[in-house]
Enzyme design. Structure first.
Site, short mmCIF file in Angstrom:
data_model
loop_
_atom_site.label_atom_id
_atom_site.label_comp_id
_atom_site.label_asym_id
_atom_site.label_seq_id
_atom_site.Cartn_x
_atom_site.Cartn_y
_atom_site.Cartn_z
N THR A 185 0.89 -1.18 0.00
CA THR A 185 0.00 0.00 0.00
C THR A 185 0.91 1.21 0.00
O THR A 185 2.09 1.09 0.30
CB THR A 185 -0.81 -0.01 1.33
OG1 THR A 185 -1.61 -1.18 1.39
CG2 THR A 185 -1.70 1.21 1.49
N ARG A 222 -13.76 -7.62 -0.60
CA ARG A 222 -13.03 -7.36 0.67
C ARG A 222 -12.48 -5.93 0.67
O ARG A 222 -11.92 -5.47 -0.32
CB ARG A 222 -11.89 -8.37 0.82
CG ARG A 222 -11.01 -8.18 2.08
CD ARG A 222 -9.79 -7.34 1.79
NE ARG A 222 -8.86 -7.29 2.93
CZ ARG A 222 -7.80 -6.51 2.99
NH1 ARG A 222 -7.52 -5.70 1.97
NH2 ARG A 222 -7.00 -6.51 4.02
N VAL A 223 -12.66 -5.26 1.78
CA VAL A 223 -12.12 -3.91 1.93
C VAL A 223 -11.19 -3.91 3.15
O VAL A 223 -11.56 -4.42 4.20
CB VAL A 223 -13.26 -2.88 2.12
CG1 VAL A 223 -12.71 -1.52 2.51
CG2 VAL A 223 -14.08 -2.77 0.85
N GLY A 224 -10.00 -3.38 2.97
CA GLY A 224 -9.06 -3.31 4.08
C GLY A 224 -9.14 -1.99 4.82
O GLY A 224 -10.18 -1.30 4.80
N ASP A 225 -8.05 -1.61 5.45
CA ASP A 225 -8.02 -0.39 6.26
C ASP A 225 -7.86 0.88 5.43
O ASP A 225 -8.22 1.97 5.88
CB ASP A 225 -6.88 -0.46 7.27
CG ASP A 225 -5.52 -0.63 6.59
OD1 ASP A 225 -5.44 -1.38 5.60
OD2 ASP A 225 -4.54 0.00 7.04
N THR A 245 0.29 0.83 6.61
CA THR A 245 0.31 -0.16 5.53
C THR A 245 0.45 -1.53 6.20
O THR A 245 0.83 -1.61 7.37
CB THR A 245 1.49 0.07 4.56
OG1 THR A 245 2.72 -0.06 5.27
CG2 THR A 245 1.43 1.44 3.92
N GLY A 246 0.18 -2.57 5.45
CA GLY A 246 0.28 -3.91 6.02
C GLY A 246 -1.09 -4.53 6.21
O GLY A 246 -2.06 -4.13 5.55
N GLY A 276 -4.47 -5.05 6.80
CA GLY A 276 -5.52 -4.08 7.05
C GLY A 276 -6.48 -4.48 8.14
O GLY A 276 -6.98 -3.63 8.89
N1 GLY Z 1 -3.36 -2.25 4.16
C1 GLY Z 1 -3.93 -2.60 2.94
C2 GLY Z 1 -4.93 -3.63 3.03
O1 GLY Z 1 -4.93 -4.43 3.96
O2 GLY Z 1 -5.78 -3.70 2.14
#
Ligand code: GLY
Length: 381
Positions: free
Chosen positions: A233, A261-264, A284-285, A287
């Site tokens: 990210t 799927r949605v991350g952070d 980043t990482g 989420g």
């Molecule tokens: N940090 C990015 C994700 O997990 O989508």
């Protein structure tokens, strides 16, 4: 005893008057000295893949640009780069081979955020997120609605898959299950490395593996059954010459994710956050871990309590480790088996980062130019 909010706010910081920069209180109990502690003045900080982003953002702020515009312009360079497999054009797809992008941006002076999630066919989701911030009453628009919003605002629909990402996805897909009709590499009588025996494209299967291993240096890769999952990210936090702040995060998300799927990254308070009285932060990482710990919000609140940016990031990284309870997320040594990297810039220009695993790095640009700096980690090597 931990300093109270009143203690912290009453502790003044000695800043040379010539900088005329906003004063932010420092912790009375500094636990982790870092080079960014003593920096004052405008700054842009980003994940390690963000050298061009911080250079652009800093240059724009030098010319008087708003910190949110500068952060978005910076990350747009990385979104457009087909060689970055974690963001925008050329980002890794979901399990169906579809690239779904997430992005968000927050603007300190107005305390507004804008975000898009699961947007398909649009190369620059961060710029779309900025329009959500500037032109709507909303914080987050997802999926087909986000794409229609982007196209109504003049963005073009494009194929975001490159030959390279298609090859990497095909290799993941083929090796996923040794009982399906796609032959795994060790089931083939053919040499999978021979260009005659693979699909069209410049990257063969072994090169694809090398590519993912290379990614592990600056991105967050987790191996499961011999398959790499990456959550690379870019986050960019900016502080301009008046001490106004912003933060922007953009990603193609977890590779091979379940569609939808949605991350952070598009979640205000998780993948990024800012408070114009305090500073900006991002992540980043993995989420899911950042969402469960309100990463961006927690870092900014920790700075408000008086921690330096580095200390604030390290505290939140430690909280993520401490609160990870599921056995599948820990290795035999008891350590969590994923990484998160956190970034922060305080209103006065101090900056820092932290990671869970050792070896974390970030990009930073100030009056001395752009560079990569190392950050402390929760775990030792
Ligand atoms: N940090 C990015 C994700 O997990 O989508």
């Amino acid at each position: 005893m931990a300093p109270t909010r009143r203690d912290v706010l009453s502790t003044s910081l000695a800043i040379p008057a010539i900088l005329a920069f906003p004063s932010v209180a420092l912790s009375k109990t500094r636990r982790q000295a870092a080079p960014g502690d003593d920096h004052r003045g405008p700054v842009a900080i980003a994940s390690a893949n963000g050298i061009p982003a911080v250079e652009r953002a800093f240059a724009m702020m030098h010319e008087g640009a708003d910190p949110a515009d500068a952060a978005v312009a910076g990350v747009t360079i990385v979104e457009n780069d087909p060689n970055d497999l974690s963001v925008g054009y050329g980002g890794l797809p979901n399990e169906e081979g579809v690239i779904q992008l997430d992005a968000s941006v927050m603007h300190g002076p107005t305390h507004k955020s804008g975000a898009v999630a699961c947007i398909e066919g649009i190369k620059n989701p961060a710029a779309v997120a900025l329009l959500v911030l500037k032109r709507t009453d909303h914080c987050l628009i997802v999926g087909e609605g986000a794409k229609r919003f982007a196209m109504a605002n003049g963005f073009k629909e494009e194929d975001l898959m490159t030959d390279r990402t298609r090859q990497i996805w095909m290799r993941w897909n083929a090796n996923l299950n040794d009982r399906d009709d796609w032959l795994d590499e060790d089931q083939m009588d053919w040499d999978a490395r021979d260009p005659m025996n693979r699909g069209r494209g410049p990257i063969g299967s072994n090169e694809a593996v090398n590519e993912l291993e290379r990614l592990a240096a600056d991105h967050d890769v987790r191996w499961r059954n011999g398959v790499a999952y990456t959550t690379g990210t870019i986050n960019c936090c900016t502080v301009d010459g008046s001490g106004d702040v912003a933060s922007c995060t953009t990603t193609s998300g977890l590779s091979w994710k379940i569609p939808g799927r949605v991350g952070d990254s598009p979640i205000t308070g998780a993948g990024m956050y800012c408070d114009n009285d305090v500073g900006a932060a991002g992540a980043t990482g993995r989420g899911e871990a950042v969402i469960l710990n309100c990463g961006g919000f927690s870092i900014v609140r920790a700075m408000e309590r008086g921690l330096t940016p580095t200390e604030a990031c390290l505290e939140v990284a430690g909280d993520i480790v401490r609160r990870t309870k599921e056995k599948r997320l820990r290795g035999e040594d008891g350590r969590v088996n994923f990484d998160v990297k956190l970034y922060a810039a305080r209103k006065d220009g101090a900056y820092g980062g932290a990671s869970i695993r050792p070896g974390g790095r970030f990009a930073v640009c100030d009056e001395n130019g752009a560079r990569i700096e190392a950050c402390p980690s929760v775990y030792n090597a």
